[in-house]
Design a protein around this motif. Structure first.
Motif, mmCIF file in Angstrom:
data_model
loop_
_atom_site.group_PDB
_atom_site.id
_atom_site.type_symbol
_atom_site.label_atom_id
_atom_site.label_comp_id
_atom_site.label_asym_id
_atom_site.label_seq_id
_atom_site.Cartn_x
_atom_site.Cartn_y
_atom_site.Cartn_z
ATOM 1 N N GLU A 135 34.296 51.315 44.835
ATOM 2 C CA GLU A 135 34.042 51.397 43.403
ATOM 3 C C GLU A 135 32.986 50.374 43.019
ATOM 4 N N ARG A 136 32.132 50.745 42.041
ATOM 5 C CA ARG A 136 31.141 49.795 41.549
ATOM 6 C C ARG A 136 31.826 48.797 40.623
ATOM 7 N N ILE A 137 31.492 47.516 40.853
ATOM 8 C CA ILE A 137 32.151 46.455 40.093
ATOM 9 C C ILE A 137 31.134 45.400 39.677
ATOM 10 N N VAL A 138 31.558 44.575 38.701
ATOM 11 C CA VAL A 138 30.869 43.331 38.364
ATOM 12 C C VAL A 138 31.904 42.228 38.531
ATOM 13 N N ALA A 139 31.584 41.211 39.333
ATOM 14 C CA ALA A 139 32.519 40.114 39.597
ATOM 15 C C ALA A 139 31.820 38.786 39.360
ATOM 16 N N VAL A 140 32.546 37.825 38.785
ATOM 17 C CA VAL A 140 32.037 36.478 38.553
ATOM 18 C C VAL A 140 33.062 35.483 39.118
ATOM 19 N N SER A 141 32.606 34.604 39.987
ATOM 20 C CA SER A 141 33.492 33.602 40.614
ATOM 21 C C SER A 141 33.071 32.201 40.187
#
Length: 469
Positions: A135-141
């Protein structure tokens, strides 16, 4: 109209095609701009969340690990936006320890943002496909740093881009709809302009074709005061000028022909009188024969010119009567064979016993046609020293065939030989209007005259006249 259809096609390709291409570029640019804007806003929002939450958890860093772990669980369980965003807590080894979706003992995230946050001690983001789910995602760590400066974990926000991609798709489809409406408006609004060009151009083309075919003097109705109107006016002036020249030419030919007939008749009469006497020496008689022959040829040319002017002025008429067409043709052949024998040309009549009924025709005019065709056969095919002539009945048609055994007609000249004043590559003397006059006479009998190269060489002329009218 095919050519005008080609003009419309070229306009669609060159103008509407360019407009459509530019519109597609605009659609793509708008879609990309909105896509970048939405993704940038989403990433900025998640970065802000990550920083704010990391700052909030900074006060729990001094707790024991179990207390800190329990604080993470409590915060994740109370996370209100879990339906759209997942909150994850990842330890320093990169393993998932807490998720807002529940205690997570499964696969740990392996995207670049986690390792960057752990190794570089900065907030890092990732936009792309989740290696585990596809799945296409946007992640920020965001790194969680202990008071001693040690990175003890990562706080990570993750969200699917499905809703965002759907919004971008709607923008793309909406832009395409706007482009389609714009194209329809352009085509519809331009169709009037195109028709305003094609309709007068079509009229000009049709009138120009009529002028080319000989309908001199006709005028084109001009509806526009522009370049097309100027073109139409120029063609009108040309048509009038050509018509005036044609009238002058016909009047001159008619007047000259009438003026020539009287002296030619006198010369012919006196030459025949002198030749009938016995007081001429051999050389003088030979000269008088030449004078008589050339005078007769010139008289025939004058008759052709007079007939031509009658055709041009629609003054040629037929004296229709019931006549034996076979007898008329045979008399013409036998009479002309004596003339051809002087030039050592054999005129062979292919007789048959077929019954040919009397037909309604102008016998004098048909004799003129037969004589002219025989004369052309002698002029242009005389080197074959042989001419064949025949007549027969073919269904409802009386068919006359005259064939010479000369060099024939070049294929590219066959469609042109019946046009007025056309002589082609032939070196034979003549006005070039004899066949044009013959074709008109045959047409007035509702018949047809055709020329073709005969098998084995030579030219075959066929005249077909209706047997029953």
């Amino acid at each position: 109209m095919k050519k005008l259809g080609g003009l419309r096609k070229r306009w669609l390709l060159n103008t509407a095609g360019v407009v459509f291409a530019l519109g597609m570029v605009c659609v793509l640019v708008v879609t990309l701009v909105f896509s970048a804007y939405y993704y940038s806003n989403m990433e900025s929002d998640m970065r802000y969340r990550a920083k704010t939450t990391t700052d909030f958890f900074a006060e729990y860093i001094n707790q024991s690990y179990n207390e800190y772990y329990q604080s993470c669980i409590n915060y994740a369980n109370s996370f209100e936006e879990r339906n759209t965003i997942e909150l994850q807590f990842i330890n320093a080894s990169g393993h998932l320890v807490v998720s807002s979706y529940g205690n997570w003992a499964g696969l740990s995230p392996v995207t670049q943002d986690v390792s960057d946050a752990l190794n570089n001690r900065i907030i890092s983001s990732y936009t792309g496909t989740d290696p585990h789910t596809g799945e296409r995602i946007v992640a920020v760590s965001s790194p969680m740093i202990y008071s001693s400066g040690e990175v003890i974990g990562v706080l990570r926000y993750v969200t699917s881009t499905r809703i965002l991609d759907y919004q971008i798709l709607k923008i793309f489809l909406f832009s395409l709809t706007i482009l389609a409406i714009a194209m329809l408006v352009v085509i519809f609004s331009s169709s009037y302009y195109i028709r305003s060009i094609l309709i007068p151009v079509n009229e000009i083309t049709e009138k120009a074709k009529r002028i080319t075919s000989g309908s001199y003097g006709i005028q084109i109705q001009t509806h526009y005061d522009d370049e097309i109107g100027e073109l139409a006016q120029t063609i009108n002036e040309m048509s009038v000028q050509i018509n005036q020249n044609e009238v002058i030419q016909r009047d001159f030919i008619s007047s000259l022909s009438h003026e020539l007939r009287t002296p030619l008749t006198v010369i012919t009469g006196w030459s025949e009188t002198l030749l009938a006497g016995n007081n001429l020496d051999k050389e003088t008689r030979r000269g008088m024969n030449i004078i008589h022959k050339e005078t007769r040829r010139l008289t025939e040319m004058v008759v052709e010119l007079l007939d031509f002017t009658r055709i041009q002025d629609d003054r040629m008429t037929l004296n229709m009567q019931s006549a034996d067409i076979r007898s008329e043709f045979e008399d013409t052949v036998f009479m002309y064979s004596n003339r051809l024998s002087q030039d050592e040309i054999q005129l062979e009549y292919l007789d048959n016993d077929e019954e040919i009924p009397e037909i309604l025709c102008d016998p004098e005019r048909l004799r003129q046609v037969f004589l002219n065709i025989l004369d052309n056969a002698a002029k242009h095919g005389g080197e074959g020293k042989r001419i064949e002539a025949s007549i027969h009945l073919d269904g409802d048609w009386v068919v006359v065939c005259i064939r010479d055994f000369g060099p024939g007609i070049p294929e590219d000249e066959i469609p042109l030989v019946k046009k007025k004043f056309y002589k082609g590559s032939s070196k034979a003397r003549g006005t070039g209007i004899g066949l044009a006059v013959c074709d008109e006479i045959v047409s007035m009998h509702n018949g047809e005259l055709t020329l073709e190269n005969a098998p084995g060489g030579g030219t075959l002329v066929t005249v077909r006249i209706p047997a029953y009218q």
